[in-house]
Design a protein around this motif. Structure first.
Motif, PDB file in Angstrom:
ATOM      1  N   ARG A 117      48.758  59.685 -38.662  1.00 18.72           N
ATOM      2  CA  ARG A 117      49.106  59.170 -39.984  1.00 18.72           C
ATOM      3  C   ARG A 117      47.858  58.987 -40.830  1.00 18.72           C
ATOM      4  N   GLY A 118      48.021  59.054 -42.151  1.00 20.15           N
ATOM      5  CA  GLY A 118      46.881  58.889 -43.037  1.00 20.15           C
ATOM      6  C   GLY A 118      46.255  57.508 -42.933  1.00 20.15           C
ATOM      7  N   CYS A 119      47.042  56.459 -43.203  1.00 22.21           N
ATOM      8  CA  CYS A 119      46.562  55.079 -43.077  1.00 22.21           C
ATOM      9  C   CYS A 119      47.083  54.494 -41.773  1.00 22.21           C
ATOM     10  N   LEU A 120      46.176  54.062 -40.913  1.00 27.42           N
ATOM     11  CA  LEU A 120      46.530  53.549 -39.594  1.00 27.42           C
ATOM     12  C   LEU A 120      46.531  52.020 -39.535  1.00 27.42           C
ATOM     13  N   ALA A 121      46.154  51.371 -40.642  1.00 30.31           N
ATOM     14  CA  ALA A 121      45.929  49.924 -40.643  1.00 30.31           C
ATOM     15  C   ALA A 121      47.148  49.138 -40.164  1.00 30.31           C
ATOM     16  N   GLY A 122      46.969  48.399 -39.076  1.00 30.33           N
ATOM     17  CA  GLY A 122      48.022  47.555 -38.545  1.00 30.33           C
ATOM     18  C   GLY A 122      49.086  48.308 -37.773  1.00 30.33           C
ATOM     19  N   ILE A 123      48.947  49.630 -37.658  1.00 30.26           N
ATOM     20  CA  ILE A 123      49.962  50.444 -36.998  1.00 30.26           C
ATOM     21  C   ILE A 123      49.479  50.886 -35.622  1.00 30.26           C
ATOM     22  N   THR A 124      48.378  51.613 -35.572  1.00 30.35           N
ATOM     23  CA  THR A 124      47.746  51.947 -34.287  1.00 30.35           C
ATOM     24  C   THR A 124      46.320  51.433 -34.246  1.00 30.35           C
ATOM     25  N   TYR A 125      45.925  50.714 -35.291  1.00 33.24           N
ATOM     26  CA  TYR A 125      44.515  50.342 -35.472  1.00 33.24           C
ATOM     27  C   TYR A 125      44.409  48.954 -36.094  1.00 33.24           C
ATOM     28  N   CYS A 126      43.365  48.226 -35.707  1.00 29.39           N
ATOM     29  CA  CYS A 126      43.052  46.955 -36.360  1.00 29.39           C
ATOM     30  C   CYS A 126      41.568  46.649 -36.174  1.00 29.39           C
ATOM     31  N   ARG A 127      41.147  45.565 -36.801  1.00 32.87           N
ATOM     32  CA  ARG A 127      39.747  45.154 -36.705  1.00 32.87           C
ATOM     33  C   ARG A 127      39.667  43.679 -36.288  1.00 32.87           C
ATOM     34  N   ILE A 128      38.707  43.372 -35.433  1.00 31.27           N
ATOM     35  CA  ILE A 128      38.391  41.988 -35.084  1.00 31.27           C
ATOM     36  C   ILE A 128      37.085  41.637 -35.765  1.00 31.27           C
ATOM     37  N   PHE A 129      37.118  40.610 -36.591  1.00 32.20           N
ATOM     38  CA  PHE A 129      35.923  40.170 -37.310  1.00 32.20           C
ATOM     39  C   PHE A 129      35.042  39.339 -36.374  1.00 32.20           C
ATOM     40  N   ALA A 130      33.798  39.126 -36.783  1.00 33.10           N
ATOM     41  CA  ALA A 130      32.826  38.444 -35.932  1.00 33.10           C
ATOM     42  C   ALA A 130      33.256  37.036 -35.536  1.00 33.10           C
TER      43      ALA A 130
END
Length: 381
Positions: free
Chosen positions: A266-279
């Motif tokens: 998919r074009g935008c993966l945010a919250g679907i197969t991908y995420c970020r953990i902040f410091a």
């Protein structure tokens, strides 16, 4: 090809970083890739840094024990690729311990870096700690252009040498290029340089106005649209692996050009197969979308990933509004959720001063992508 990669690694792409295959819109499927800003310290002064990294560490940065606990939380839900990022991750003294522990727990540990601190000894230590691949930022074939953009002399030389050190250590390498201008010749020159250094995997990052990047005036959406089209056509039959990033409309453009690549997803993966953990432990859909879905200090990662209303909204294409909601490409593209959230100054210029936690997650997050010039047939321009 890099030797000694497992079959699973090769299915993810040579570097094991481009883990973006998605079939449909999963509901409770585990993440396939997690970016983790383990520090905000960095020796560089990059003009586009989305976290405004520098000499100062993040407030309430996770301790070593807390970081190892995060590894346990991630492993409890699956075996995603974990990208240790920053700032500059090598400035965190326990980076090797985190990488090693993640490797021991069966996670695919990789790293994103400027390459500035990687010498032969460091590359060997990364290999010993279990780092399978390294994404090195390289923005131009011209050393002066790259160094000026990164805010420090000598970065280009160290980055190119770091590629060789990683290859010598048996670590796969991907080049991440920030595309700030609409000249395809610059992309071609950079890929030519990378190929001469033995690199076949590239991510081309298109600017999102976060952090210091808000001070950079981007090209028009139409210019970037044409550039993406030319890149896809130029490399359609190449052995080079290229994925435009933060430009989800590349999936529509590829379809229009009759170009297919099952590794793109998919074009935008945010919250679907991908995420970020902040410091500090906050979990966000992506590094450029400053909305916290929860914090791993107080809520298990699995609960955040599976039960967050924010992630549920992002996984439901029927929640999209504006032309994104009417677009026939909404399941393959989805529009950039960070740009939708950012339109009309939806967040503060330097969001790292505090992440937003909205009560209603429809709003801008599910709005149309203001950077996409495409007008669906049923939308009047």
């Amino acid at each position: 090809m890099i030797e000694n990669l497992t079959k699973a690694d090769k299915e993810l792409g040579e570097c094991g970083i481009r883990t973006d295959v998605v079939k449909g819109i999963p509901g409770g499927a585990p993440p396939r890739i997690i970016s983790w800003n383990i520090t905000l310290r960095c020796p560089l002064k990059c003009a586009h840094c989305y976290v405004d990294a520098g000499e100062k560490e993040a407030d309430r940065v996770l301790s070593t024990q807390e970081a190892l606990s995060v590894i346990d939380q991630i492993r409890a839900i699956g075996k995603p690729v974990v990208v240790l990022s920053g700032g500059e991750p090598l400035l965190r003294e326990d980076m090797y311990d985190i990488a090693r522990y993640g490797t021991e727990q069966g996670l695919r540990m990789v790293m994103g870096t400027s390459g500035y601190l990687i010498d032969q000894e460091t590359a060997a230590k990364l290999k010993e700690a279990g780092i399978r691949a390294v994404a090195i930022s390289l923005d131009s074939k011209d050393p002066a252009t790259h160094d000026a953009f990164r805010g420090l002399d000598g970065v280009w030389e160290k980055a190119t040498k770091a590629i060789g050190h990683c290859h010598d250590a048996g670590i796969a390498v991907q080049i991440n290029m920030s595309v700030m201008r609409s000249a395809i010749s610059e992309v071609e020159d950079l890929i030519g340089l990378g190929t001469s250094l033995g690199v076949h995997d590239y991510q081309l990052f298109f600017p999102i106005p976060t952090g210091r990047a808000r001070q950079i005036e981007p090209r028009s959406p139409e210019e970037y649209e044409e550039m993406i089209r030319r890149i896809l056509i130029r490399y359609r039959d190449s052995r080079i692996n290229i994925r435009p990033t933060c430009a989800p409309q590349f999936r529509r453009i590829a379809d229009e050009c009759g170009i297919a690549n099952p590794a793109w997803g998919r074009g935008c993966l945010a919250g679907i197969t991908y995420c970020r953990i902040f410091a500090n432990g906050d979990v966000t859909p992506c590094p450029y979308l400053p909305v916290s879905a929860g914090n791993v200090r107080t809520t298990p990662f699995s609960e955040i990933w599976n039960n967050s209303p924010l992630f549920a909204a992002l996984r439901d294409p029927s929640r999209l509004t504006g032309k994104c909601g009417r677009c026939s490409f909404k399941t393959s593209c989805g529009g950039c959720r960070a740009r939708a959230y950012r339109q009309e100054d939806a967040a503060s210029p330097l969001w790292c001063d505090g992440l937003a936690t909205p009560d209603i997650v429809n709003g801008e997050i599910c709005g149309e992508d203001p950077w996409c010039p495409y007008q669906p047939p049923d939308v009047i321009p």
